[in-house]
Design a protein around this motif. Structure first.
Motif, PDB file in Angstrom:
ATOM      1  N   GLU A 121      75.576   6.063  21.015  1.00 44.01           N
ATOM      2  CA  GLU A 121      75.223   6.979  19.932  1.00 44.01           C
ATOM      3  C   GLU A 121      75.094   8.422  20.419  1.00 44.01           C
ATOM      4  O   GLU A 121      75.020   9.342  19.608  1.00 44.01           O
ATOM      5  CB  GLU A 121      73.917   6.532  19.275  1.00 44.01           C
ATOM      6  N   LEU A 122      75.065   8.607  21.736  1.00 44.54           N
ATOM      7  CA  LEU A 122      75.000   9.959  22.303  1.00 44.54           C
ATOM      8  C   LEU A 122      76.415  10.467  22.531  1.00 44.54           C
ATOM      9  O   LEU A 122      77.322   9.704  22.865  1.00 44.54           O
ATOM     10  CB  LEU A 122      74.249   9.947  23.639  1.00 44.54           C
ATOM     11  N   SER A 123      76.596  11.761  22.381  1.00 43.50           N
ATOM     12  CA  SER A 123      77.912  12.355  22.666  1.00 43.50           C
ATOM     13  C   SER A 123      78.163  12.307  24.170  1.00 43.50           C
ATOM     14  O   SER A 123      77.236  12.099  24.972  1.00 43.50           O
ATOM     15  CB  SER A 123      77.937  13.806  22.190  1.00 43.50           C
ATOM     16  N   ALA A 124      79.408  12.512  24.560  1.00 43.69           N
ATOM     17  CA  ALA A 124      79.746  12.552  25.986  1.00 43.69           C
ATOM     18  C   ALA A 124      78.935  13.639  26.691  1.00 43.69           C
ATOM     19  O   ALA A 124      78.450  13.434  27.807  1.00 43.69           O
ATOM     20  CB  ALA A 124      81.237  12.788  26.184  1.00 43.69           C
ATOM     21  N   GLY A 125      78.746  14.767  26.032  1.00 44.62           N
ATOM     22  CA  GLY A 125      77.949  15.851  26.621  1.00 44.62           C
ATOM     23  C   GLY A 125      76.502  15.449  26.814  1.00 44.62           C
ATOM     24  O   GLY A 125      75.902  15.761  27.845  1.00 44.62           O
ATOM     25  N   GLU A 126      75.932  14.763  25.826  1.00 43.63           N
ATOM     26  CA  GLU A 126      74.535  14.310  25.943  1.00 43.63           C
ATOM     27  C   GLU A 126      74.384  13.275  27.047  1.00 43.63           C
ATOM     28  O   GLU A 126      73.416  13.301  27.807  1.00 43.63           O
ATOM     29  CB  GLU A 126      74.056  13.733  24.605  1.00 43.63           C
ATOM     30  N   ARG A 127      75.367  12.353  27.157  1.00 41.79           N
ATOM     31  CA  ARG A 127      75.307  11.349  28.241  1.00 41.79           C
ATOM     32  C   ARG A 127      75.424  12.024  29.599  1.00 41.79           C
ATOM     33  O   ARG A 127      74.753  11.629  30.557  1.00 41.79           O
ATOM     34  CB  ARG A 127      76.402  10.297  28.046  1.00 41.79           C
ATOM     35  N   THR A 128      76.249  13.064  29.690  1.00 42.36           N
ATOM     36  CA  THR A 128      76.400  13.806  30.949  1.00 42.36           C
ATOM     37  C   THR A 128      75.083  14.482  31.327  1.00 42.36           C
ATOM     38  O   THR A 128      74.650  14.413  32.481  1.00 42.36           O
ATOM     39  CB  THR A 128      77.534  14.837  30.839  1.00 42.36           C
ATOM     40  N   VAL A 129      74.441  15.124  30.354  1.00 40.97           N
ATOM     41  CA  VAL A 129      73.153  15.783  30.618  1.00 40.97           C
ATOM     42  C   VAL A 129      72.120  14.744  31.040  1.00 40.97           C
ATOM     43  O   VAL A 129      71.385  14.948  32.013  1.00 40.97           O
ATOM     44  CB  VAL A 129      72.671  16.573  29.380  1.00 40.97           C
ATOM     45  N   LEU A 130      72.058  13.607  30.336  1.00 43.93           N
ATOM     46  CA  LEU A 130      71.104  12.555  30.683  1.00 43.93           C
ATOM     47  C   LEU A 130      71.365  12.038  32.092  1.00 43.93           C
ATOM     48  O   LEU A 130      70.440  11.917  32.898  1.00 43.93           O
ATOM     49  CB  LEU A 130      71.179  11.411  29.667  1.00 43.93           C
ATOM     50  N   ARG A 131      72.628  11.763  32.414  1.00 44.54           N
ATOM     51  CA  ARG A 131      72.977  11.305  33.763  1.00 44.54           C
ATOM     52  C   ARG A 131      72.537  12.311  34.819  1.00 44.54           C
ATOM     53  O   ARG A 131      71.909  11.955  35.822  1.00 44.54           O
ATOM     54  CB  ARG A 131      74.490  11.088  33.871  1.00 44.54           C
ATOM     55  N   ASP A 132      72.838  13.576  34.579  1.00 42.28           N
ATOM     56  CA  ASP A 132      72.506  14.602  35.562  1.00 42.28           C
ATOM     57  C   ASP A 132      70.994  14.760  35.727  1.00 42.28           C
ATOM     58  O   ASP A 132      70.505  14.949  36.840  1.00 42.28           O
ATOM     59  CB  ASP A 132      73.154  15.931  35.185  1.00 42.28           C
ATOM     60  N   LEU A 133      70.256  14.667  34.627  1.00 40.39           N
ATOM     61  CA  LEU A 133      68.790  14.754  34.710  1.00 40.39           C
ATOM     62  C   LEU A 133      68.216  13.553  35.470  1.00 40.39           C
ATOM     63  O   LEU A 133      67.316  13.710  36.297  1.00 40.39           O
ATOM     64  CB  LEU A 133      68.175  14.846  33.314  1.00 40.39           C
ATOM     65  N   LEU A 134      68.743  12.361  35.194  1.00 40.75           N
ATOM     66  CA  LEU A 134      68.255  11.170  35.902  1.00 40.75           C
ATOM     67  C   LEU A 134      68.564  11.267  37.397  1.00 40.75           C
ATOM     68  O   LEU A 134      67.716  10.948  38.233  1.00 40.75           O
ATOM     69  CB  LEU A 134      68.865   9.899  35.297  1.00 40.75           C
ATOM     70  N   LYS A 135      69.762  11.722  37.734  1.00 39.64           N
ATOM     71  CA  LYS A 135      70.111  11.905  39.151  1.00 39.64           C
ATOM     72  C   LYS A 135      69.162  12.906  39.808  1.00 39.64           C
ATOM     73  O   LYS A 135      68.711  12.696  40.936  1.00 39.64           O
ATOM     74  CB  LYS A 135      71.553  12.389  39.305  1.00 39.64           C
ATOM     75  N   ARG A 136      68.878  13.987  39.096  1.00 41.50           N
ATOM     76  CA  ARG A 136      67.967  15.007  39.639  1.00 41.50           C
ATOM     77  C   ARG A 136      66.577  14.430  39.856  1.00 41.50           C
ATOM     78  O   ARG A 136      65.945  14.669  40.883  1.00 41.50           O
ATOM     79  CB  ARG A 136      67.925  16.194  38.685  1.00 41.50           C
ATOM     80  N   MET A 137      66.100  13.641  38.895  1.00 43.27           N
ATOM     81  CA  MET A 137      64.783  13.015  39.029  1.00 43.27           C
ATOM     82  C   MET A 137      64.736  12.094  40.248  1.00 43.27           C
ATOM     83  O   MET A 137      63.707  11.961  40.891  1.00 43.27           O
ATOM     84  CB  MET A 137      64.447  12.194  37.776  1.00 43.27           C
ATOM     85  N   LEU A 138      65.876  11.444  40.543  1.00 45.73           N
ATOM     86  CA  LEU A 138      65.933  10.498  41.655  1.00 45.73           C
ATOM     87  C   LEU A 138      66.357  11.157  42.969  1.00 45.73           C
ATOM     88  O   LEU A 138      66.501  10.484  43.983  1.00 45.73           O
ATOM     89  CB  LEU A 138      66.904   9.361  41.315  1.00 45.73           C
ATOM     90  N   GLY A 139      66.565  12.473  42.946  1.00 49.06           N
ATOM     91  CA  GLY A 139      66.955  13.166  44.164  1.00 49.06           C
ATOM     92  C   GLY A 139      68.380  12.903  44.576  1.00 49.06           C
ATOM     93  O   GLY A 139      68.719  12.987  45.750  1.00 49.06           O
ATOM     94  N   ARG A 140      69.224  12.572  43.628  1.00 48.40           N
ATOM     95  CA  ARG A 140      70.636  12.262  43.926  1.00 48.40           C
ATOM     96  C   ARG A 140      71.560  13.360  43.434  1.00 48.40           C
ATOM     97  O   ARG A 140      72.617  13.093  42.910  1.00 48.40           O
ATOM     98  CB  ARG A 140      71.027  10.944  43.261  1.00 48.40           C
ATOM     99  N   THR A 141      71.196  14.567  43.626  1.00 45.57           N
ATOM    100  CA  THR A 141      71.991  15.687  43.113  1.00 45.57           C
ATOM    101  C   THR A 141      73.303  15.863  43.854  1.00 45.57           C
ATOM    102  O   THR A 141      74.216  16.486  43.340  1.00 45.57           O
ATOM    103  CB  THR A 141      71.194  16.999  43.178  1.00 45.57           C
ATOM    104  N   GLU A 142      73.422  15.311  45.051  1.00 45.34           N
ATOM    105  CA  GLU A 142      74.646  15.477  45.839  1.00 45.34           C
ATOM    106  C   GLU A 142      75.754  14.546  45.388  1.00 45.34           C
ATOM    107  O   GLU A 142      76.879  14.710  45.748  1.00 45.34           O
ATOM    108  CB  GLU A 142      74.367  15.262  47.332  1.00 45.34           C
ATOM    109  N   GLU A 143      75.447  13.522  44.607  1.00 44.41           N
ATOM    110  CA  GLU A 143      76.462  12.529  44.217  1.00 44.41           C
ATOM    111  C   GLU A 143      77.372  13.055  43.151  1.00 44.41           C
ATOM    112  O   GLU A 143      77.059  13.702  42.244  1.00 44.41           O
ATOM    113  CB  GLU A 143      75.773  11.248  43.723  1.00 44.41           C
TER     114      GLU A 143
END
Length: 143
Positions: A121-143
């Protein structure tokens, strides 16, 4: 900066907890259809992506390698996983999904709607933002 007790942070933490609990519940239910525990299904899912040593599997699951050994033993007994030498270092054994294991993992994931449907139900842009925020929360910004 957010503090641990501000209302928004508390609400976000609660929502994340709800998502995780529902995901694990659905994962366990889907696994039981295949007579697997949730942990066995998670290991099988990882091995369906790539073969890996027990230590790395344990790192993914945040548990001791000895726990993973027992899980792989049970998957191996059912013909869903196998151990093979690492081509790069034959002293190391890799756990890998068999064809039957990869098929079971695909079937299991196909029955899991909780995570997939709301994300759909989320747009591709919203899923991208969610993915990037979750990666940032987990310290996986380099992936």
């Amino acid at each position: 900066m957010a503090t641990r007790t501000d209302p928004l942070t508390l609400e976000v933490v609660e929502l994340i907890g709800d998502v995780v609990a529902r995901y694990h519940q659905e994962y366990d239910e889907a696994a039981s259809v295949h007579s697997l525990t949730g942990a066995q299904a998670r290991v099988l899912g990882l091995l369906s992506i790539e073969a890996m040593p027990m230590r790395r599997l344990a790192g993914h699951l945040k548990c001791e390698p000895s726990n993973v050994t027992g899980i792989v033993d049970r998957l191996e007994a059912r013909g869903l996983a196998e151990r093979r030498p690492d081509p790069a270092d034959r002293r190391i054994k890799l756990a890998a999904a068999t064809d039957a294991g990869r098929r079971t993992s695909r079937e299991l994931r196909a029955t899991m709607d909780f995570a997939r449907e709301p994300l759909g139900e989320l747009s591709a842009g919203e899923r991208t933002v969610l993915r990037d925020l979750l990666k940032r929360m987990l310290g996986r910004t380099e992936e």
